[in-house]
Design an enzyme around this catalytic site. Structure first.
Site, PDB file in Angstrom:
ATOM      1  N   THR A  70      56.022  -9.837  -6.855  1.00 27.05           N
ATOM      2  CA  THR A  70      57.390  -9.381  -6.635  1.00 27.05           C
ATOM      3  C   THR A  70      58.146  -9.325  -7.966  1.00 27.05           C
ATOM      4  O   THR A  70      58.006 -10.257  -8.780  1.00 27.05           O
ATOM      5  CB  THR A  70      58.111 -10.340  -5.659  1.00 27.05           C
ATOM      6  N   ASN A 126      57.972 -16.933   0.594  1.00 27.58           N
ATOM      7  CA  ASN A 126      56.632 -17.256   1.086  1.00 27.58           C
ATOM      8  C   ASN A 126      56.372 -18.751   1.136  1.00 27.58           C
ATOM      9  O   ASN A 126      55.205 -19.176   1.251  1.00 27.58           O
ATOM     10  CB  ASN A 126      55.566 -16.572   0.229  1.00 27.58           C
ATOM     11  N   ASP A 131      51.272 -16.153   3.469  1.00 26.44           N
ATOM     12  CA  ASP A 131      51.082 -14.769   3.033  1.00 26.44           C
ATOM     13  C   ASP A 131      50.053 -14.654   1.905  1.00 26.44           C
ATOM     14  O   ASP A 131      50.374 -14.664   0.717  1.00 26.44           O
ATOM     15  CB  ASP A 131      52.414 -14.146   2.599  1.00 26.44           C
ATOM     16  N   ASP A 155      51.677 -14.012  -5.380  1.00 26.53           N
ATOM     17  CA  ASP A 155      52.996 -13.634  -4.836  1.00 26.53           C
ATOM     18  C   ASP A 155      53.764 -14.871  -4.397  1.00 26.53           C
ATOM     19  O   ASP A 155      54.378 -14.901  -3.329  1.00 26.53           O
ATOM     20  CB  ASP A 155      52.823 -12.677  -3.661  1.00 26.53           C
ATOM     21  N   LEU A 179      59.980 -12.694  13.555  1.00 24.73           N
ATOM     22  CA  LEU A 179      60.240 -13.630  12.460  1.00 24.73           C
ATOM     23  C   LEU A 179      60.250 -12.936  11.101  1.00 24.73           C
ATOM     24  O   LEU A 179      60.951 -13.366  10.197  1.00 24.73           O
ATOM     25  CB  LEU A 179      59.178 -14.734  12.454  1.00 24.73           C
ATOM     26  N   LYS A 186      56.775 -17.171  -4.145  1.00 21.46           N
ATOM     27  CA  LYS A 186      58.229 -17.012  -4.218  1.00 21.46           C
ATOM     28  C   LYS A 186      58.844 -17.772  -3.044  1.00 21.46           C
ATOM     29  O   LYS A 186      58.140 -18.144  -2.093  1.00 21.46           O
ATOM     30  CB  LYS A 186      58.615 -15.537  -4.161  1.00 21.46           C
ATOM     31  N   VAL A 205      55.537 -10.333  11.883  1.00 19.41           N
ATOM     32  CA  VAL A 205      55.240 -11.676  12.377  1.00 19.41           C
ATOM     33  C   VAL A 205      56.164 -11.942  13.555  1.00 19.41           C
ATOM     34  O   VAL A 205      57.384 -11.784  13.453  1.00 19.41           O
ATOM     35  CB  VAL A 205      55.430 -12.746  11.278  1.00 19.41           C
ATOM     36  N   GLY A 215      57.378  -6.202   7.484  1.00 17.20           N
ATOM     37  CA  GLY A 215      57.177  -5.585   6.179  1.00 17.20           C
ATOM     38  C   GLY A 215      56.156  -4.478   6.272  1.00 17.20           C
ATOM     39  O   GLY A 215      55.762  -4.052   7.362  1.00 17.20           O
ATOM     40  N   GLY A 241      52.878  -5.236   8.285  1.00 18.35           N
ATOM     41  CA  GLY A 241      52.929  -5.391   9.739  1.00 18.35           C
ATOM     42  C   GLY A 241      54.162  -6.196  10.110  1.00 18.35           C
ATOM     43  O   GLY A 241      55.238  -5.985   9.541  1.00 18.35           O
TER      44      GLY A 241
END
Length: 549
Positions: free
Chosen positions: A397, A364, A377, A359, A243, A361, A251, A246, A249
């Site tokens: 970001t 997320n 996240d 973060d 899914l 955005k 998902v 990054g 790690g």
């Protein structure tokens, strides 16, 4: 044949005959002239004599030419024969050399075969010698072994007799010792009745400490001896597709086998550059806290292996808000109002717990199966930002960072409301309000010197709200300064119904059937009880997750 005939046949005689005939003809011509013949006849006879002489000369030259030709032909034939003889001689010499080579090669082959046979014989003889040596060594070993056994038997016989005698003599004494031990055991049991509860508690603590899913103890136990609940065992999950991926790690879409429920499995490497034990433990805590808010992504279970940590989370089948914007470019105002209202509830809950996301955005912000948003996240979230406490450091970001972060100043929860305003602008226009390219100084210059361009067809209430969210002075920024729920843009929102998920969502993605997803093979490190790699008090299951149903 007489001498006169031979002279006539010789070349000199032939010339003489010709001269004689010419004289006779001349006399005849004179006689004819005297007898009244014409002068032309005499000339004719003279010409015929000359022609005869020339024809003879030609005949002689032709004969000479034929003789010369015959000589040349003979010479050529002789040369051809000589050449043929030489070629035959060469051929015979070649055939001889070939036969000589064949003989030599045959001799070499015979010699090789002879060497091979001699080598085979040597190998056989060597094998025979080795076999003979082995037989001799085995015979020696057997004989020596038999001798040692006999010697041991001789030595052990008196010892056995002594042992039997000792047993007979000490049997009565051992019986007495057993009786004494039983009496002592009864006495100790009576004395330790009052301390049984304390011992049970110590044993429980020891068993928890030895659990490989928690911090390991000095006395380690094999992982197979401990039965884990199904949610805390990696073998209870099937994996299907990736899914997200990054630096943290990745998902995976997974399914929990006991109830065939689709879940999102976040997998973090314990020893990666961007992850450490502190960050992993912090995210586990925040996912546990997020269970109290309906618009935050929470965990069903967290556990660990020797090298990885696993977060079992609810699967948002509607993908992310970023994909929705990418697909539709601009979202309707009603949908923006609904999604951002749920985001307001989620941010206010986090800030009340002293947590800033840092973060926020569209990537997320997920959409669950019922159409509600889920903020996910918490990898760079900051804790304990309460009252006058602030955070520090570059985070987030590019394009979504508040100006106080770019200025390298201390900051508080106001940075989340700035990112909230950038996200709302992106939902309404499909573009970013500020450029995300260039250095930090260039991004800061763009924010200060180039205010965003607001479209003329934008909703009036949104046109009033966005500048208040994108306020450079964080102390004047709405969300931190004033209650954003009271703004006119959310005048049609029933906040109580919204918080309890009773409002109708713009659309409901639903949950795909498990049969439509394929399995994706995954391998992980073993779930061991290694104290160095295990996180303390890490593994746990959400008590509200009905995983057994």
């Amino acid at each position: 044949m007489d001498l006169s005939e031979k002279r006539n046949e010789s070349p000199a005689g032939q010339v003489g005959n010709v001269v004689k005939s010419c004289i006779e003809e001349r006399t005849n011509k004179d006689w004819i002239r005297d007898s009244g013949e014409t002068k032309t006849d005499a000339e004719y006879s003279k010409k015929s004599c000359i022609n005869t002489q020339t024809s003879q000369d030609r005949r002689r030259s032709g004969e000479k030419q034929t003789e010369h030709k015959e000589k040349t032909i003979k010479r050529r034939r002789n040369e051809d024969k000589h050449i043929q003889k030489e070629s035959q001689a060469e051929k015979t010499s070649k055939d001889g050399s070939i036969e000589r080579r064949k003989l030599e090669e045959g001799q070499i082959v015979k010699e090789n075969q002879a060497e091979k046979t001699s080598e085979d014989e040597r190998i056989k003889s060597r094998g025979f010698e080795e076999g003979q040596i082995e037989k001799e060594s085995q015979a020696e070993k057997k004989s020596s072994k038999d001798a040692r056994i006999k010697r041991r038997r001789v030595e052990e016989t008196p010892l056995q007799m002594e042992n039997l005698a000792y047993k007979k003599t000490s049997e009565h004494e051992s019986y007495k010792i057993i009786l004494l031990e039983k009496q002592k055991k009864k006495i100790t049991e009576e004395n330790t009745k009052g301390t049984n509860i304390e011992q049970k508690e110590e044993r429980n603590k020891r068993s928890r400490a030895e659990d490989p899913l928690e911090s390991g103890s000095i006395q380690k136990r094999p992982c197979l001896d401990i039965e884990r609940p199904a949610p805390l065992d990696i073998n209870s999950y099937n994996f299907h597709t990736i899914l997200g991926r990054g630096g943290f790690g990745w998902v995976m879409l997974a399914s929990f086998r006991p109830n065939k429920q689709l879940v999102a499995m976040k997998i973090l490497k314990k020893k990666s550059e961007k992850n450490d034990c502190h960050a992993i433990a912090k995210e586990a805590r925040l996912l546990k806290i997020s269970r109290e808010c309906a618009f935050l992504c929470h965990s069903y279970a967290v556990f660990q292996s020797e090298l990885e940590s696993f977060f079992v989370m609810e699967y948002a089948s509607g993908n992310s808000l970023w994909e929705m914007i990418l697909r539709e470019r601009k979202l309707p105002t009603s949908r923006i109002m609904f999604y951002t209202a749920e985001m307001v509830v989620a941010l206010q809950f986090l800030h009340s717990k002293g947590i800033i996301h840092r973060d926020l955005k569209p990537e997320n912000i997920l959409i669950d199966k019922d159409g509600h948003i889920k903020i996910c996240d918490f990898g760079i979230a900051e804790e304990n930002i309460i009252g006058q406490r602030t955070a520090h450091g570059l985070a987030g970001t590019p394009g979504y960072r508040a100006p106080e972060i770019l200025l390298n100043e201390d900051y508080n929860a106001a940075v989340d409301w700035w990112s909230f305003g950038v996200t709302m602008y992106k939902m309404a226009t499909g573009v970013m309000p500020f450029s995300a390219s260039g250095s930090i100084q260039k991004q800061l210059y763009t924010i200060i010197m180039k205010p965003p361009n607001y479209p003329c067809d934008m909703n009036e209430e949104m046109l009033d709200l966005l500048p208040k969210l994108l306020e450079i002075d964080e102390t004047e920024r709405i969300g931190l300064n004033g209650n954003i729920r009271e703004h006119a843009f959310y005048s049609n929102i029933n906040w109580e119904d919204l918080e309890n998920r009773r409002l109708e969502t713009p659309f409901q993605p639903g949950m795909p059937p498990l049969d439509d997803v394929e399995e994706y093979p995954m391998t992980f490190s073993p779930q061991s009880s290694n104290e160095r790699n295990n996180l303390k008090d890490f593994s746990e299951v959400d008590p509200n997750w009905n995983w057994q149903e």
